[in-house]
Every structure is written in C-alpha cells, then in structure tokens.
Motif scaffolding. Structure first.
Motif: not given
Length: 243
Positions: A114-141
């Motif tokens: 149900e999630l996009t590729a970037a959202e899948n990559v960002a998920l563990p960062l979000l679960l660890n407390g990262a900000r959404r914008a930071e997690a999305a940027h890391t996932a894209e990179n």
C-alpha cells in the motif's frame, strides 16, 4: 536499470566481532532444528549460510536476527550501547533491537504494497522518530544511489522483482543498522537481475563496515561472500572461505 557492481568480499572487514552465537539449540516439537551451534561474525564480513532443506539454515538466520528465541545458548550482539544477549531479551526488546540494529532483505522483499517505494524506505526512519521531511529526503537519496531514480512514487506492485529487492536494500540501509540479514534475496530473480541485486547488497554492507548474513541455496551467491557456513542436520558441517 543501472547495474551496480561489487568487489566481492567486503574490504571493510575487521577482526572485531559483531555477533557471537554459542551452544545454540532449537527444536520444533520433536524435530531438532539446531544442536549446539557456535558461530561468530565480524564487522564488515559477509557470511553465506547454506544447507539443504531441513538443515536449520533459516532457523539459525532467524535466531541470529532475534526473530526466533533459541531453546538454549547465547547470541551476543555488540551494539553502540554495549553488548547484549539477544537470546534472553523479551519480545518487545527484540522488536526494538530489530528496528535499530538490524536490516532485513527477504526473498519477496516483504515490502508494504500500500506504500510507495519511498514510503517503504522511509518507514523505519519514521518509526525511529525521524521527521517526515528528513525521512523522505533520505529515502530519495538511497533510491537514487541504488539506480532507482524516478520510481519513488510507484507502489510495489508497479515494480519489477529486481527493483523491489533494491527498494528492500534501501530500506535496510535507511537506519544505522550494522547487520543486514538477507534470506534468499535472489531466489525469485533471473540470473542477471540476481547478479545486480547481490552486487547492490554487498556494496551496501561493505561501505560502512556493515556485516551481511545471507541464507541461500545459490552457490553463486555464496561464492561472492567472505565465508560460507554449511549446515547439515542442525549442525555446522563446514565454515570456510568460498572456493
């Protein structure tokens, strides 16, 4: 699809032990899955665990990763906060450990459709407390580094098998995890795609001295690892560098 090469055995390997399992035994009912297994894995080392069906290969992988608790034995893991025995930790503690210390790549990726590729990559960062914008940027990179530029907004069902596995590798790299576990990561891929994915996986672990533990039936995968551990009837039959 861009191809990523690896130089074979991890060049960042050291003599510092990351995981040390001792006297590990496990049963499923009357069936002995593992019997007094001892295994150590160093920083930056890639280890292939092989064996026929029923040899205990998957059980050992899952015990090392804290997914399954052994009936007996210890699994000592060196973390940034000290050394812990994964085998004696409570379920909640092992779940937290898997989120921070380990990365996972499975045969089918185990991505959330149900999630996009970037959202899948960002998920563990979000679960660890990262900000959404930071997690999305890391996932894209991370996706860009793995040759997946332009697919970040696609859902998993819109990706090829090789692309999905690269997304899983990016997700495993997203945190500061020092050990990546891969269970048959190339099992569902054609030979060329499997070579690309394995190269990406080896490169992803070697770059920061991460350790890689691969459960596989594929001799080609094993040949590119630093060590090959072969199991038979729940015991280690051999532990050596690939031929």
């Amino acid at each position: 699809m861009a191809r990523i090469s690896a130089q074979g055995p991890a060049q960042a390997q050291t003599d510092i032990t990351r995981i040390a399992a001792a006297d590990v035994s496990h049963r499923y009912g009357a069936t002995v899955a593992l019997a007094d297994v001892a295994l150590s894995i160093r920083d930056g080392e890639s280890v292939a665990i092989m064996g026929p069906s029923g040899s205990g290969k998957s059980t050992l992988l899952h015990i090392l990763a804290g997914i399954v608790r052994p009936d007996a034995g210890t699994v000592m893991l060196r973390t940034s906060r000290g050394t812990v025995d994964v085998a004696t930790m409570k379920d909640r503690e092992r779940s937290a450990l898997r989120l921070t210390e380990f990365g996972f790549v499975f045969q089918q990726g185990m991505l959330i459709p149900e999630l996009t590729a970037a959202e899948n990559v960002a998920l563990p960062l979000l679960l660890n407390g990262a900000r959404r914008a930071e997690a999305a940027h890391t996932a894209e990179n991370l996706l860009d580094e793995l040759g997946l530029h332009g697919i970040s907004g696609r859902r998993i069902g819109q990706l090829s098998g090789g692309q999905a596995q690269r997304v899983a590798i990016a997700r495993a790299r997203a945190t500061q995890a020092q050990v990546i576990f891969a269970d048959e990561p190339t099992g569902a891929l054609d030979s060329r795609t499997a070579t690309d994915v394995l190269g990406a996986l080896l490169a992803a672990t070697a770059e920061r001295g991460r350790s890689l533990v691969v459960g596989t039936h594929d001799e080609r995968v094993a040949a590119r690892c630093d060590r090959v551990v072969r199991l038979r009837d729940g015991r280690i039959d051999s532990d050596e560098a690939p031929r």
